[in-house]
Design an enzyme around this catalytic site. Sequence first.
Site, PDB file in Angstrom:
ATOM      1  N   LYS A  75       0.821  -1.204   0.000  1.00 38.51           N
ATOM      2  CA  LYS A  75       0.000   0.000   0.000  1.00 38.51           C
ATOM      3  C   LYS A  75       0.856   1.255   0.000  1.00 38.51           C
ATOM      4  O   LYS A  75       2.073   1.205  -0.069  1.00 38.51           O
ATOM      5  CB  LYS A  75      -0.970  -0.018   1.174  1.00 38.51           C
ATOM      6  N   HIS A  93      -1.523   3.437  -7.631  1.00 36.00           N
ATOM      7  CA  HIS A  93      -2.767   4.160  -7.913  1.00 36.00           C
ATOM      8  C   HIS A  93      -2.455   5.553  -8.458  1.00 36.00           C
ATOM      9  O   HIS A  93      -2.949   6.559  -7.969  1.00 36.00           O
ATOM     10  CB  HIS A  93      -3.636   4.255  -6.656  1.00 36.00           C
ATOM     11  N   ARG A 128      -2.971  -9.207 -15.987  1.00 34.19           N
ATOM     12  CA  ARG A 128      -2.155  -9.067 -14.785  1.00 34.19           C
ATOM     13  C   ARG A 128      -1.605 -10.423 -14.354  1.00 34.19           C
ATOM     14  O   ARG A 128      -2.304 -11.444 -14.404  1.00 34.19           O
ATOM     15  CB  ARG A 128      -2.965  -8.453 -13.655  1.00 34.19           C
ATOM     16  N   LEU A 306      -9.416  -4.316   0.982  1.00 30.30           N
ATOM     17  CA  LEU A 306     -10.310  -5.391   1.432  1.00 30.30           C
ATOM     18  C   LEU A 306      -9.613  -6.719   1.708  1.00 30.30           C
ATOM     19  O   LEU A 306      -9.943  -7.398   2.684  1.00 30.30           O
ATOM     20  CB  LEU A 306     -11.416  -5.591   0.399  1.00 30.30           C
TER      21      LEU A 306
END
Length: 349
Positions: A75, A93, A128, A306
């Site tokens: 992250k 992102h 991917r 999630l």
Amino acid sequence: MPHLWVRSEQRANEERVGLTPQGAAKLLAAGFAITVEQSAQRSLPIADYAALGCTIAPEFSWVDAPNDAIIFGLKELPEDGTPLRHRHIMFGHAYKGQPAGQALLQRFKAGGGTLLDLEYLTDADGRRVAAFGYWAGYAGAAVSLMCWLAQQKGNVAGPVKTYPSANHLLMALQQDLMALGTKRPTALIIGALGRVGSGAADLCQAMGVATTRWDMAETASGGPFPEVLAHDIFLNCILARPGTPVFVPANAKAMPRQLSVIGDIACDPDSDFSPIKVYDRTTTWDQPALRVHDQPVLDVTAIDNLPSMLPAESSVDFAEQLLPHLLTLETDADGVWGRAQDWFARAVA
């Protein structure tokens, strides 16, 4: 051979890791240098890495790692504006115009570093090579069901948490459903043939939720899609891209509908291409549901990590997918890693 530096995640409720001890053993055997940071929250124990011969470093010490170290996390990095000089493997992102992503790219440009975005590690056909998708779909469907269950009691869903295993999550949901008797919601999944949709469908099936499964063929018309409003729960399981149809327009909030929960598992609300126009920000573990309309009720849940609800299973699954490509980290300049480098070069140009 590469020096792979596995950093500790700094985000709350993020217990996943992209390299298991078993994977580290294979990289060490191939000649890699492996450094693993200590972590107060990682689901896999640091002792297992140390026992294999990995170098153990303090939490968050990657900023002082040698220049040739490749920093591997999942992250986001701390948003402190500092230039980034290393190669980083992570979910950035940053390639769809997201404001935070633009700031991240500026940091790489200032420091001379490189982002090798995990979302853009693809094979020659554009698929991917590693993704958390299945467990994102599984957990996202679970949280959406939690939101619906809370609505049946006149409430908004409360905090969510991690579970030791999928079975523990299923048992908790089953207890809450049994309290309702035979009442069950209906669900529509868009992207049902992909990894994310498969996970969502498996959770719904396990919970006895009647589910309509759509994929590209069913959405090729470009909309509108009144069927979305005719289900209790809508689960969006496709990534936003140019040309993605709008599944839930902004005026859907006040339209006649059965729909009361949207699970935006793809979770990209600040992208211009988002197919769900009734909300504009992600939700959190503490507040998983964003109520966007009161009468009739409409809640959106959109948590962007999630799979960390099931950190052990999702980490092992993802790490097994990625490991063959980590082994080619410095020898695949024209393949997976070369394509990731090209994505970054175009983004910062």
